[in-house]
Design a protein around this motif. Sequence first.
Motif, PDB file in Angstrom:
ATOM      1  N   PRO A   2       0.837  -1.205   0.000  1.00 15.18           N
ATOM      2  CA  PRO A   2       0.000   0.000   0.000  1.00 15.18           C
ATOM      3  C   PRO A   2       0.867   1.248   0.000  1.00 15.18           C
ATOM      4  CG  PRO A   2       0.071  -0.960   2.193  1.00 15.18           C
ATOM      5  CD  PRO A   2       0.792  -1.914   1.288  1.00 15.18           C
ATOM      6  N   THR A   3       0.319   2.332  -0.524  1.00 18.00           N
ATOM      7  CA  THR A   3       1.040   3.604  -0.544  1.00 18.00           C
ATOM      8  C   THR A   3       0.146   4.709  -0.012  1.00 18.00           C
ATOM      9  OG1 THR A   3       0.359   4.091  -2.820  1.00 18.00           O
ATOM     10  CG2 THR A   3       2.446   2.911  -2.521  1.00 18.00           C
ATOM     11  N   ARG A   4       0.762   5.812   0.383  1.00 13.82           N
ATOM     12  CA  ARG A   4       0.042   6.999   0.824  1.00 13.82           C
ATOM     13  C   ARG A   4       0.696   8.189   0.140  1.00 13.82           C
ATOM     14  NH1 ARG A   4      -1.948   8.052   6.049  1.00 13.82           N
ATOM     15  NH2 ARG A   4      -2.093   5.790   6.324  1.00 13.82           N
ATOM     16  N   ARG A   5      -0.126   9.065  -0.439  1.00 17.50           N
ATOM     17  CA  ARG A   5       0.412  10.192  -1.184  1.00 17.50           C
ATOM     18  C   ARG A   5       0.199  11.495  -0.425  1.00 17.50           C
ATOM     19  NH1 ARG A   5       2.512  10.751  -6.025  1.00 17.50           N
ATOM     20  NH2 ARG A   5       2.409  12.754  -7.133  1.00 17.50           N
ATOM     21  N   TYR A   6       1.245  12.292  -0.346  1.00 13.54           N
ATOM     22  CA  TYR A   6       1.208  13.624   0.261  1.00 13.54           C
ATOM     23  C   TYR A   6       1.774  14.604  -0.759  1.00 13.54           C
ATOM     24  CZ  TYR A   6       0.438  11.231   4.717  1.00 13.54           C
ATOM     25  OH  TYR A   6      -0.067  10.441   5.728  1.00 13.54           O
ATOM     26  N   GLY A   7       0.910  15.263  -1.497  1.00 14.21           N
ATOM     27  CA  GLY A   7       1.371  16.171  -2.536  1.00 14.21           C
ATOM     28  C   GLY A   7       2.170  15.415  -3.581  1.00 14.21           C
ATOM     29  N   ARG A   8       3.429  15.764  -3.727  1.00 15.04           N
ATOM     30  CA  ARG A   8       4.292  15.103  -4.703  1.00 15.04           C
ATOM     31  C   ARG A   8       5.049  13.922  -4.121  1.00 15.04           C
ATOM     32  NH1 ARG A   8       7.953  19.952  -6.411  1.00 15.04           N
ATOM     33  NH2 ARG A   8       7.856  20.210  -4.155  1.00 15.04           N
ATOM     34  N   THR A   9       4.806  13.618  -2.857  1.00 15.58           N
ATOM     35  CA  THR A   9       5.552  12.555  -2.176  1.00 15.58           C
ATOM     36  C   THR A   9       4.659  11.337  -1.941  1.00 15.58           C
ATOM     37  OG1 THR A   9       6.994  14.142  -1.073  1.00 15.58           O
ATOM     38  CG2 THR A   9       6.826  11.963  -0.078  1.00 15.58           C
ATOM     39  N   THR A  10       5.164  10.180  -2.280  1.00  7.69           N
ATOM     40  CA  THR A  10       4.442   8.933  -2.062  1.00  7.69           C
ATOM     41  C   THR A  10       5.247   8.038  -1.133  1.00  7.69           C
ATOM     42  OG1 THR A  10       3.404   9.013  -4.253  1.00  7.69           O
ATOM     43  CG2 THR A  10       3.438   6.887  -3.143  1.00  7.69           C
ATOM     44  N   VAL A  11       4.622   7.603  -0.049  1.00  9.38           N
ATOM     45  CA  VAL A  11       5.275   6.727   0.923  1.00  9.38           C
ATOM     46  C   VAL A  11       4.742   5.310   0.740  1.00  9.38           C
ATOM     47  CG1 VAL A  11       5.741   6.323   3.369  1.00  9.38           C
ATOM     48  CG2 VAL A  11       5.413   8.640   2.550  1.00  9.38           C
ATOM     49  N   THR A  12       5.657   4.363   0.646  1.00 15.66           N
ATOM     50  CA  THR A  12       5.277   2.950   0.598  1.00 15.66           C
ATOM     51  C   THR A  12       5.193   2.429   2.020  1.00 15.66           C
ATOM     52  OG1 THR A  12       6.402   2.674  -1.525  1.00 15.66           O
ATOM     53  CG2 THR A  12       5.883   0.677  -0.289  1.00 15.66           C
ATOM     54  N   LEU A  13       4.051   1.827   2.351  1.00 15.55           N
ATOM     55  CA  LEU A  13       3.795   1.404   3.723  1.00 15.55           C
ATOM     56  C   LEU A  13       3.968  -0.099   3.898  1.00 15.55           C
ATOM     57  CD1 LEU A  13       0.590   3.542   4.371  1.00 15.55           C
ATOM     58  CD2 LEU A  13       2.944   4.068   5.022  1.00 15.55           C
ATOM     59  N   PRO A  14       4.199  -0.543   5.120  1.00 17.69           N
ATOM     60  CA  PRO A  14       4.292  -1.988   5.370  1.00 17.69           C
ATOM     61  C   PRO A  14       2.939  -2.632   5.178  1.00 17.69           C
ATOM     62  CG  PRO A  14       4.252  -0.783   7.440  1.00 17.69           C
ATOM     63  CD  PRO A  14       4.357   0.253   6.350  1.00 17.69           C
ATOM     64  N   ASP A  15       2.955  -3.904   4.866  1.00 12.28           N
ATOM     65  CA  ASP A  15       1.693  -4.594   4.628  1.00 12.28           C
ATOM     66  C   ASP A  15       1.637  -5.953   5.315  1.00 12.28           C
ATOM     67  OD1 ASP A  15      -0.849  -4.999   3.621  1.00 12.28           O
ATOM     68  OD2 ASP A  15      -0.125  -5.849   1.745  1.00 12.28           O
ATOM     69  N   PRO A  16       1.990  -6.028   6.609  1.00 11.52           N
ATOM     70  CA  PRO A  16       1.740  -7.288   7.299  1.00 11.52           C
ATOM     71  C   PRO A  16       0.263  -7.482   7.610  1.00 11.52           C
ATOM     72  CG  PRO A  16       2.662  -5.703   8.821  1.00 11.52           C
ATOM     73  CD  PRO A  16       2.661  -5.059   7.454  1.00 11.52           C
ATOM     74  N   GLY A  17      -0.495  -6.367   7.586  1.00 10.22           N
ATOM     75  CA  GLY A  17      -1.929  -6.453   7.852  1.00 10.22           C
ATOM     76  C   GLY A  17      -2.208  -7.110   9.181  1.00 10.22           C
ATOM     77  N   ASP A  18      -3.315  -7.794   9.266  1.00  8.85           N
ATOM     78  CA  ASP A  18      -3.664  -8.558  10.459  1.00  8.85           C
ATOM     79  C   ASP A  18      -3.591 -10.045  10.144  1.00  8.85           C
ATOM     80  OD1 ASP A  18      -4.175  -6.372  12.210  1.00  8.85           O
ATOM     81  OD2 ASP A  18      -6.037  -6.005  11.119  1.00  8.85           O
ATOM     82  N   ASP A  19      -2.573 -10.406   9.407  1.00 10.06           N
ATOM     83  CA  ASP A  19      -2.372 -11.783   8.977  1.00 10.06           C
ATOM     84  C   ASP A  19      -2.367 -12.724  10.178  1.00 10.06           C
ATOM     85  OD1 ASP A  19      -1.532 -14.188   7.955  1.00 10.06           O
ATOM     86  OD2 ASP A  19      -0.006 -13.305   6.658  1.00 10.06           O
ATOM     87  N   PRO A  20      -3.329 -13.669  10.242  1.00 10.12           N
ATOM     88  CA  PRO A  20      -3.375 -14.583  11.391  1.00 10.12           C
ATOM     89  C   PRO A  20      -2.186 -15.530  11.449  1.00 10.12           C
ATOM     90  CG  PRO A  20      -4.933 -15.261   9.699  1.00 10.12           C
ATOM     91  CD  PRO A  20      -4.407 -13.926   9.277  1.00 10.12           C
ATOM     92  N   TYR A  21      -1.417 -15.576  10.367  1.00  5.54           N
ATOM     93  CA  TYR A  21      -0.276 -16.489  10.338  1.00  5.54           C
ATOM     94  C   TYR A  21       1.003 -15.846  10.861  1.00  5.54           C
ATOM     95  CZ  TYR A  21      -3.401 -19.362   7.589  1.00  5.54           C
ATOM     96  OH  TYR A  21      -4.482 -20.113   7.171  1.00  5.54           O
ATOM     97  N   LEU A  22       0.925 -14.556  11.233  1.00  4.94           N
ATOM     98  CA  LEU A  22       2.086 -13.941  11.853  1.00  4.94           C
ATOM     99  C   LEU A  22       2.363 -14.643  13.183  1.00  4.94           C
ATOM    100  CD1 LEU A  22       1.462 -10.116  11.284  1.00  4.94           C
ATOM    101  CD2 LEU A  22       3.055 -11.591  10.056  1.00  4.94           C
ATOM    102  N   GLY A  23       3.621 -14.988  13.410  1.00  4.05           N
ATOM    103  CA  GLY A  23       3.970 -15.700  14.630  1.00  4.05           C
ATOM    104  C   GLY A  23       4.011 -14.767  15.827  1.00  4.05           C
ATOM    105  N   VAL A  24       3.392 -15.156  16.914  1.00  2.00           N
ATOM    106  CA  VAL A  24       3.372 -14.344  18.135  1.00  2.00           C
ATOM    107  C   VAL A  24       4.674 -14.564  18.901  1.00  2.00           C
ATOM    108  CG1 VAL A  24       2.224 -13.964  20.341  1.00  2.00           C
ATOM    109  CG2 VAL A  24       0.864 -14.441  18.299  1.00  2.00           C
ATOM    110  N   ILE A  25       5.329 -13.440  19.260  1.00  3.23           N
ATOM    111  CA  ILE A  25       6.495 -13.526  20.141  1.00  3.23           C
ATOM    112  C   ILE A  25       6.135 -12.848  21.455  1.00  3.23           C
ATOM    113  CG2 ILE A  25       8.154 -13.671  18.240  1.00  3.23           C
ATOM    114  CD1 ILE A  25       8.802 -10.714  18.686  1.00  3.23           C
TER     115      ILE A  25
END
Length: 228
Positions: A2-25
């Motif tokens: 996913p990305t977010r745009r601010y004027g002429r600047t675009t930031v690429t964001l992390p996308d781990p989401g709420d993936d249930p397969y993420l390991g809990v530490i």
Amino acid sequence: MPTRRYGRTTVTLPDPGDDPYLGVINSPPRPGSTVTEFRYTDQNLGALDLTETDLRNGILHNVNAQRTTIENVRFSSVRVTDSDLGSLQLTGSKASRTLFRDCRLMGAAITGAVLDSVLFENCRLDYAAFDRIRASGPVVFDRCVLTEATFTACDLTGVVMHDCTLRATGFGAGTYKGLDLSSSDLSTVRGVGNLREAVISRAQQHQLTDSLLAELDVTYSEDLPPHH
């Protein structure tokens, strides 16, 4: 990604989401370790220490620490949300595709960090000290409070400060080419003379004038007592 745009600047964001397969530490990673696809949540700690660690594709949520030390850590596609990292000392670290949202980082000392596609969203960074920070890619502060924060010897080329509170924020000598301040109130910022090549709106000219006059501590002739 996913990305977010601010004027002429675009930031690429992390996308781990709420993936249930993420390991809990349940404890902070050990020095020298690499942790991937992880979720570290709902922690109340006296101290959080992260050293020489590689964090990839993960979530830190509701992590609260009275004292936080982050040294030579690499963040890649990591979301840090709703966390209070008290007395944060962050040195020599790198972050890419990283999001800090609704975090309290008040009084943080952030030194020698390299940031690429990093978004600070609705964070409290009052009294934070940024020293030798380099934006190697898009970096955005969105609706953050930076009251009395200071930037020293930083390279903020192309950084966006969108609708931020910059009350008595200090900009020391550094590189500010393309730093977009056009949506924030600049009337009390310090170090106006260092903001060469920054981006402002025409409506902000009077704000910079007010800030510069306050910094020069001038006296208006009309306010001088009359000669007797």
